[in-house]
Design a protein around this motif. Structure first.
Motif: not given
Length: 219
Positions: A43-64
């Motif tokens: 999606p717009p503004g997403v800079v990194d996506v980090v999977p784990a066993a039951r979660t997904v961390l979605v990092r964004t650019a500042p101001g998203a």
């Protein structure tokens, strides 16, 4: 910002700092499916996506706009039937000397015997589901279900670097000497993490792995 209302069994989207969201899912396959979907079409503004066993961390650019992104993620994480086929992923071959301290015990636990464990471990194409624990450590899935074994009841204080191991549904290779509670079945001399390499980690989410039997250890 609050997480969108959702049924108890639906994914939950939670704030994680001021520039990230954490999507909680019900299973490893659901987490991997969402990671693959977001990696293919972020999606717009997403800079990194980090999977784990039951979660997904979605990092964004500042101001998203995290509130809008939370709603979008809740929709994309919701079950929609059969998951799409994953995109072709890179593959690596890891040569293993099957001399692990726990190989005989794993053979007994599984009923396969030591030789059967080696055959099952090398017959599968494994996939790096996610990474963690130590830089370069990949949690590998997709192996023969007969290799599902519990962690050791008493962890070791020192597991040598390169140790190939099993625990639950996962296989993995210890990238450096560390404590550990997995069942050791062999050793591998591949460099799993090198800060001077680009990228530093040999195994990254989606990387496919084939283990091959390198024979006996040198005297």
């Amino acid at each position: 910002m609050t997480s969108p209302r959702c049924p108890p069994d639906a994914p939950r989207v939670l704030p994680c700092g001021d520039a990230a969201l954490l999507v909680e899912l019900g299973s490893l396959p659901a987490a991997l499916a969402l990671h693959a979907d977001l990696a293919a079409a972020p999606p717009p503004g997403v800079v990194d996506v980090v999977p784990a066993a039951r979660t997904v961390l979605v990092r964004t650019a500042p101001g998203a706009d995290l509130a809008a992104l939370a709603g979008l993620l809740a929709g994309r994480a919701a079950p929609t039937g059969a998951a799409a086929a994953p995109a072709p992923a890179p593959a690596v071959e890891l040569r293993v000397v099957y001399d692990g301290e726990d190989l005989a015990e794993v053979g007994e636990l599984t009923g396969l015997g030591a030789a059967g464990v080696v055959a099952a471990h090398t017959a599968s194409t494994w996939t790096t589901a996610f990474t963690g624990f130590a830089p370069g450590f990949g949690y590998l899935t997709g192996g023969d279900p007969r290799l599902h074994v519990p962690r050791r009841s008493s962890p070791r204080t020192r597991v040598p670097a390169g140790s190939v191991a099993l625990a639950g549904e996962f296989s993995g290779v210890y990238p450096r000497t560390s404590p550990g509670g997995w069942q050791l079945i062999g050793t591998c001399d591949a460099v799993l993490f090198d800060p001077d390499r680009d990228p530093p980690a040999l195994l990254r989410p989606g990387t496919r792995v084939r283990f091959t039997d390198a024979g006996t250890a040198a005297p």
